[in-house]
Design a protein around this motif. Sequence first.
Motif, PDB file in Angstrom:
ATOM      1  N   LEU A  44       0.831  -1.196   0.000  1.00 27.51           N
ATOM      2  CA  LEU A  44       0.000   0.000   0.000  1.00 27.51           C
ATOM      3  C   LEU A  44       0.877   1.263   0.000  1.00 27.51           C
ATOM      4  CD1 LEU A  44      -2.688  -1.218   2.548  1.00 27.51           C
ATOM      5  CD2 LEU A  44      -2.951  -0.985   0.076  1.00 27.51           C
ATOM      6  N   PRO A  45       0.291   2.425  -0.259  1.00 26.31           N
ATOM      7  CA  PRO A  45       1.084   3.652  -0.272  1.00 26.31           C
ATOM      8  C   PRO A  45       1.780   3.903   1.069  1.00 26.31           C
ATOM      9  CG  PRO A  45      -1.055   4.028  -1.287  1.00 26.31           C
ATOM     10  CD  PRO A  45      -1.112   2.660  -0.677  1.00 26.31           C
ATOM     11  N   PHE A  88       1.797  -3.320  -5.704  1.00 25.97           N
ATOM     12  CA  PHE A  88       1.421  -4.634  -6.201  1.00 25.97           C
ATOM     13  C   PHE A  88      -0.108  -4.717  -6.257  1.00 25.97           C
ATOM     14  CE2 PHE A  88       0.568  -9.177  -5.929  1.00 25.97           C
ATOM     15  CZ  PHE A  88       1.457  -9.663  -6.878  1.00 25.97           C
ATOM     16  N   PRO A  89      -0.679  -5.320  -7.317  1.00 30.68           N
ATOM     17  CA  PRO A  89      -2.129  -5.198  -7.542  1.00 30.68           C
ATOM     18  C   PRO A  89      -3.005  -6.168  -6.769  1.00 30.68           C
ATOM     19  CG  PRO A  89      -1.086  -6.298  -9.389  1.00 30.68           C
ATOM     20  CD  PRO A  89       0.026  -5.887  -8.467  1.00 30.68           C
ATOM     21  N   LEU A  90      -2.552  -6.663  -5.622  1.00 34.27           N
ATOM     22  CA  LEU A  90      -3.394  -7.523  -4.792  1.00 34.27           C
ATOM     23  C   LEU A  90      -2.991  -7.341  -3.338  1.00 34.27           C
ATOM     24  CD1 LEU A  90      -5.616  -9.818  -5.201  1.00 34.27           C
ATOM     25  CD2 LEU A  90      -3.755 -11.426  -4.757  1.00 34.27           C
ATOM     26  N   LYS A 121     -12.190  -0.814  -4.395  1.00 36.80           N
ATOM     27  CA  LYS A 121     -11.859  -1.971  -3.570  1.00 36.80           C
ATOM     28  C   LYS A 121     -12.843  -3.090  -3.868  1.00 36.80           C
ATOM     29  CE  LYS A 121     -10.900  -3.203   1.283  1.00 36.80           C
ATOM     30  NZ  LYS A 121     -10.891  -2.698   2.676  1.00 36.80           N
ATOM     31  N   ASN A 122     -12.451  -3.975  -4.788  1.00 40.61           N
ATOM     32  CA  ASN A 122     -13.190  -5.206  -5.032  1.00 40.61           C
ATOM     33  C   ASN A 122     -12.542  -6.316  -4.212  1.00 40.61           C
ATOM     34  OD1 ASN A 122     -15.003  -4.161  -7.003  1.00 40.61           O
ATOM     35  ND2 ASN A 122     -13.363  -4.244  -8.527  1.00 40.61           N
ATOM     36  N   GLU A 123     -13.333  -7.141  -3.552  1.00 41.37           N
ATOM     37  CA  GLU A 123     -12.746  -8.147  -2.679  1.00 41.37           C
ATOM     38  C   GLU A 123     -13.567  -9.429  -2.673  1.00 41.37           C
ATOM     39  OE1 GLU A 123     -12.572  -5.956   0.977  1.00 41.37           O
ATOM     40  OE2 GLU A 123     -14.590  -6.512   1.575  1.00 41.37           O
ATOM     41  N   ALA A 124     -12.978 -10.467  -2.078  1.00 44.96           N
ATOM     42  CA  ALA A 124     -13.675 -11.735  -1.884  1.00 44.96           C
ATOM     43  C   ALA A 124     -13.182 -12.362  -0.594  1.00 44.96           C
ATOM     44  CB  ALA A 124     -13.433 -12.676  -3.062  1.00 44.96           C
ATOM     45  N   TRP A 125     -14.088 -13.056   0.098  1.00 47.89           N
ATOM     46  CA  TRP A 125     -13.736 -13.795   1.318  1.00 47.89           C
ATOM     47  C   TRP A 125     -13.831 -15.295   1.032  1.00 47.89           C
ATOM     48  CZ3 TRP A 125     -18.033 -10.793   4.290  1.00 47.89           C
ATOM     49  CH2 TRP A 125     -17.561  -9.522   4.651  1.00 47.89           C
ATOM     50  N   PHE A 126     -12.816 -16.047   1.443  1.00 45.29           N
ATOM     51  CA  PHE A 126     -12.912 -17.502   1.482  1.00 45.29           C
ATOM     52  C   PHE A 126     -12.960 -17.895   2.954  1.00 45.29           C
ATOM     53  CE2 PHE A 126     -11.373 -21.836   1.740  1.00 45.29           C
ATOM     54  CZ  PHE A 126     -12.097 -22.454   0.731  1.00 45.29           C
ATOM     55  N   THR A 194      -8.465  -5.902  -4.282  1.00 47.52           N
ATOM     56  CA  THR A 194      -7.644  -4.882  -4.917  1.00 47.52           C
ATOM     57  C   THR A 194      -7.069  -4.000  -3.804  1.00 47.52           C
ATOM     58  OG1 THR A 194      -9.672  -3.597  -5.254  1.00 47.52           O
ATOM     59  CG2 THR A 194      -8.849  -4.865  -7.121  1.00 47.52           C
ATOM     60  N   PRO A 195      -5.845  -3.508  -3.970  1.00 45.08           N
ATOM     61  CA  PRO A 195      -5.138  -2.870  -2.847  1.00 45.08           C
ATOM     62  C   PRO A 195      -5.634  -1.456  -2.547  1.00 45.08           C
ATOM     63  CG  PRO A 195      -3.748  -2.883  -4.780  1.00 45.08           C
ATOM     64  CD  PRO A 195      -4.984  -3.642  -5.156  1.00 45.08           C
ATOM     65  N   SER A 196      -6.630  -1.400  -1.695  1.00 43.29           N
ATOM     66  CA  SER A 196      -7.170  -0.136  -1.225  1.00 43.29           C
ATOM     67  C   SER A 196      -7.456  -0.283   0.266  1.00 43.29           C
ATOM     68  CB  SER A 196      -8.459   0.215  -1.975  1.00 43.29           C
ATOM     69  OG  SER A 196      -9.152   1.272  -1.332  1.00 43.29           O
ATOM     70  N   ASP A 197      -7.245   0.760   1.028  1.00 41.86           N
ATOM     71  CA  ASP A 197      -7.576   0.728   2.453  1.00 41.86           C
ATOM     72  C   ASP A 197      -8.731   1.680   2.748  1.00 41.86           C
ATOM     73  OD1 ASP A 197      -7.061  -0.413   4.995  1.00 41.86           O
ATOM     74  OD2 ASP A 197      -6.046   1.415   5.648  1.00 41.86           O
ATOM     75  N   THR A 198      -9.553   1.955   1.725  1.00 38.20           N
ATOM     76  CA  THR A 198     -10.662   2.887   1.880  1.00 38.20           C
ATOM     77  C   THR A 198     -11.951   2.136   2.181  1.00 38.20           C
ATOM     78  OG1 THR A 198      -9.626   4.385   0.287  1.00 38.20           O
ATOM     79  CG2 THR A 198     -11.933   4.774   0.828  1.00 38.20           C
ATOM     80  N   THR A 199     -12.509   2.367   3.352  1.00 35.62           N
ATOM     81  CA  THR A 199     -13.765   1.753   3.775  1.00 35.62           C
ATOM     82  C   THR A 199     -14.675   2.837   4.323  1.00 35.62           C
ATOM     83  OG1 THR A 199     -12.759  -0.396   4.300  1.00 35.62           O
ATOM     84  CG2 THR A 199     -14.813   0.146   5.414  1.00 35.62           C
ATOM     85  N   PHE A 200     -15.927   2.824   3.891  1.00 39.67           N
ATOM     86  CA  PHE A 200     -16.921   3.765   4.403  1.00 39.67           C
ATOM     87  C   PHE A 200     -17.870   3.003   5.334  1.00 39.67           C
ATOM     88  CE2 PHE A 200     -16.238   5.875   0.084  1.00 39.67           C
ATOM     89  CZ  PHE A 200     -15.234   6.695   0.579  1.00 39.67           C
ATOM     90  N   ARG A 201     -17.821   3.326   6.636  1.00 39.52           N
ATOM     91  CA  ARG A 201     -18.697   2.668   7.601  1.00 39.52           C
ATOM     92  C   ARG A 201     -20.088   3.293   7.558  1.00 39.52           C
ATOM     93  NH1 ARG A 201     -14.285   3.863  10.968  1.00 39.52           N
ATOM     94  NH2 ARG A 201     -12.794   2.136  11.110  1.00 39.52           N
ATOM     95  N   VAL A 202     -21.081   2.407   7.496  1.00 38.19           N
ATOM     96  CA  VAL A 202     -22.482   2.832   7.480  1.00 38.19           C
ATOM     97  C   VAL A 202     -23.077   2.768   8.880  1.00 38.19           C
ATOM     98  CG1 VAL A 202     -24.762   2.275   6.559  1.00 38.19           C
ATOM     99  CG2 VAL A 202     -22.729   2.043   5.107  1.00 38.19           C
TER     100      VAL A 202
END
Length: 342
Positions: A44-45, A88-90, A121-126, A194-202
């Motif tokens: 990340l940056p 790095f892209p992941l 930020k596209n993601e998946a959980w296993f 995708t490498p982003s640390d941006t999350t918007f809490r609802v």
Amino acid sequence: MTLPPLRFDPILRARAWGGRRLSNWGRVLPPSAAIGESWDLADLPPSIEGGISRIADGPFEGRSLADLRAQHAGELLGGLPTAATGGFPLLVKLLDAEDDLSVQVHPDPAYADAHPETFVKNEAWFVLEARPGAAIYRGIQDDVTPEDFLKAIRDGRLLECLIRIEVRAGDCVRLPSGICHALGTGVLVTEAQTPSDTTFRVWDWDRNDPGRPLHLDAAMECMRFGRRQHDGRPAVTHLEDVMPVVHNGVTTRRMCSTDDFTIDHVELDERPLAITTHDEPTVLVGVSGDARVLDGEGRSTRLIAGDTVLLPASCPRPEVHPTSGVKLLQINLPLVSPRTLA
């Protein structure tokens, strides 16, 4: 020059919702801390403190992934471009939800284009572990409008709007940007994103923690409602429902396909698995069992449950050598990503 298989020192993150189960997945946890996240492949940056992985062993031990990328970009990435963040892209993590995570959403492309400091930020959980009855929240009921959603928050009825899905080990949850979601109590996952640390809490389960502010206005700009939540791909894939492909002692199931990465569940007997790189890196995550990942020059690192190993594009003839039956995730990164919402 070629690069060997790379494993990284985990970066542990204390979280309000974290627990202690990551110790069962090879993490040495600080005493009494609630550890929610282990960042196992991160680039990340520099503005994000502790957001860059360091190599755990081998000839590059102690070097950061960012340094390796800067000095050997071609050998590391091949034809794969860097992420929008420049790294790095992941990003790969383990998440331990001893308590519910906040209800949240991630920036979509339109929001990211209008706000250069944020990233898609596209993601998946296993799912690696899930207590009986444990669940995740993914998506909003189709008949709920944005106005209904905001009123439900004001009235303390938000959970009525969300889709609750019970999960078990072996499930894969796909989370495109713009989909409202939360990881529920008792679930432990590996997360690819995708490498982003941006999350918007609802909504944060009324924790009222000043260190965890809400971002409702930004979230509403990104959030999908109604039919826009559906793109023809499954929200949750159950391992046992996927038709396996069996070849030479290797059983492969495609668990998740996005425009940014694919995730395959791979089951090995005691025979080695040869992995072919096509001018791009490959990422392996151990689910169970014990193996070594070797290259054609004799360099190696371990792959046990909870480990993440990066195979650079230039890694010569990589193979996974199990000492017993092994299950792993193989994450591939396409050379071309249209960055859609799929």
